[in-house]
Scaffold this motif. Sequence first.
Motif, PDB file in Angstrom:
ATOM      1  N   TRP A 164      15.709  88.739  11.534  1.00 36.74           N
ATOM      2  CA  TRP A 164      15.596  87.120  12.298  1.00 36.74           C
ATOM      3  C   TRP A 164      13.828  86.515  11.669  1.00 36.74           C
ATOM      4  O   TRP A 164      13.121  87.030  11.632  1.00 36.74           O
ATOM      5  N   GLU A 180      18.577  78.980  14.538  1.00 37.25           N
ATOM      6  CA  GLU A 180      18.362  78.981  16.675  1.00 37.25           C
ATOM      7  C   GLU A 180      19.401  80.075  16.567  1.00 37.25           C
ATOM      8  O   GLU A 180      20.202  80.791  17.668  1.00 37.25           O
ATOM      9  N   LEU A 183      18.896  83.057  16.142  1.00 34.91           N
ATOM     10  CA  LEU A 183      18.535  83.949  16.861  1.00 34.91           C
ATOM     11  C   LEU A 183      19.031  84.187  18.314  1.00 34.91           C
ATOM     12  O   LEU A 183      19.364  85.843  18.551  1.00 34.91           O
ATOM     13  N   ARG A 184      20.422  83.293  18.525  1.00 33.85           N
ATOM     14  CA  ARG A 184      21.666  83.983  18.831  1.00 33.85           C
ATOM     15  C   ARG A 184      21.848  84.733  19.033  1.00 33.85           C
ATOM     16  O   ARG A 184      22.406  86.237  20.174  1.00 33.85           O
ATOM     17  N   LEU A 187      19.996  88.261  19.720  1.00 36.07           N
ATOM     18  CA  LEU A 187      19.883  88.702  20.776  1.00 36.07           C
ATOM     19  C   LEU A 187      21.102  90.006  20.942  1.00 36.07           C
ATOM     20  O   LEU A 187      21.243  90.168  22.022  1.00 36.07           O
ATOM     21  N   GLU A 188      21.796  88.485  20.914  1.00 34.90           N
ATOM     22  CA  GLU A 188      23.596  89.081  22.025  1.00 34.90           C
ATOM     23  C   GLU A 188      23.965  90.039  21.359  1.00 34.90           C
ATOM     24  O   GLU A 188      24.511  91.189  22.094  1.00 34.90           O
ATOM     25  N   THR A 203       6.618  80.201  17.676  1.00 35.08           N
ATOM     26  CA  THR A 203       7.292  80.913  18.213  1.00 35.08           C
ATOM     27  C   THR A 203       6.437  81.163  19.650  1.00 35.08           C
ATOM     28  O   THR A 203       6.548  82.706  20.101  1.00 35.08           O
ATOM     29  N   MET A 207      10.272  83.986  23.363  1.00 35.57           N
ATOM     30  CA  MET A 207      11.511  84.978  24.882  1.00 35.57           C
ATOM     31  C   MET A 207      11.273  84.407  25.182  1.00 35.57           C
ATOM     32  O   MET A 207      10.346  84.980  26.643  1.00 35.57           O
ATOM     33  N   GLU A 210      15.913  81.289  28.760  1.00 36.39           N
ATOM     34  CA  GLU A 210      17.026  80.929  27.963  1.00 36.39           C
ATOM     35  C   GLU A 210      16.959  82.021  27.044  1.00 36.39           C
ATOM     36  O   GLU A 210      18.412  83.097  26.634  1.00 36.39           O
ATOM     37  N   ARG A 211      16.839  82.829  25.866  1.00 37.70           N
ATOM     38  CA  ARG A 211      16.170  83.440  25.463  1.00 37.70           C
ATOM     39  C   ARG A 211      16.553  85.216  26.254  1.00 37.70           C
ATOM     40  O   ARG A 211      17.187  85.596  24.979  1.00 37.70           O
ATOM     41  N   LEU A 214      19.854  86.178  26.673  1.00 37.20           N
ATOM     42  CA  LEU A 214      21.198  86.401  25.600  1.00 37.20           C
ATOM     43  C   LEU A 214      21.056  87.508  25.651  1.00 37.20           C
ATOM     44  O   LEU A 214      22.399  87.714  25.024  1.00 37.20           O
TER      45      LEU A 214
END
Length: 310
Positions: A164, A180, A183-184, A187-188, A203, A207, A210-211, A214
């Motif tokens: 990413w 975004e 990124l989701r 992470l997922e 940046t 982390m 919210e992130r 995920l």
Amino acid sequence: MTTRILFAASSESWENYAQVLPAALEAAGVDHEILQLSDAPDPATVDWVIYAPSSPLQDFTPYTRLKGVLNLWAGVENVEGNRTLTAPLARMVDPDLTQGMVEWVTGHVLRHHLGMDAHIHGAPWDPTPPPLTRDRPVAMLGMGVLGTACAKALRDLGFPVTGWSRSVKDVPGVRSLTDEDGLRVALEGADIVVLLTPHTRSTENLMNAERLSLMRDGAVLLNPGRGALIDDAALLAALPRLGHATLDAFRVEPLPEDAPYWSHPKVTVTPHIASTTRPASAARTLAENIRRGEAGEPLLHLVDRSEALA
């Protein structure tokens, strides 16, 4: 004409470069004079500044002849937003620094992949094998020189790697995501997440709560990048659900003795050793960029400062 180079770092740093930097400049064919801040040089006569982010030099306005600032470290967050600096800024990228990062990231990814901590600490006998690398997805957040090198190394070991970054990267065998939504997805979908983005305004606290939410239950977070990429309070709150965090960079270094990371059972602290600048190889990188600049060739590893100065 002699090229005047200001080594704007500590005297301790100069001791490490006093032999290797002149030798590298000579090998590159650069007729040079190296100055230090203690020499009180006339700023208007300086062509290049070799810079450590901890340098007392903060006002570049008097350096009217400056052709470029060459950072001694990979991180440039302490200088990229300096509005008095209008000359090009180059980050430190050299093969030894990159190799050091690849070794740290690969070693700790394999450590968590294989469950080595439990074996080292004498866990009860359990013959259940770990999954093979092909079944352990990794997300590489940040696909610059260091992130790309690490992504390739992990790919070559068989890990499915998703990278990413701010822009799409064409790295064979590595899925490239941006923005975004990307990124989701990264992470997922990962069992192991590696942070190697630069530290910029966008940046800061990448982390956050919210992130971190995920990430999969039991997933591992590795941060060999910059300490400010992580919201520390949010990570500590998320650790009961996550598998582990191995951290090499912190907002305050050395990490204070009373920092909760030291005693947390799901945290490994390493003392900012993932990618250390090694003077001999770094000197060759510095000399090559100065040679290029003096020859009118494009500089290597230039920093895009548009975001920092917006």
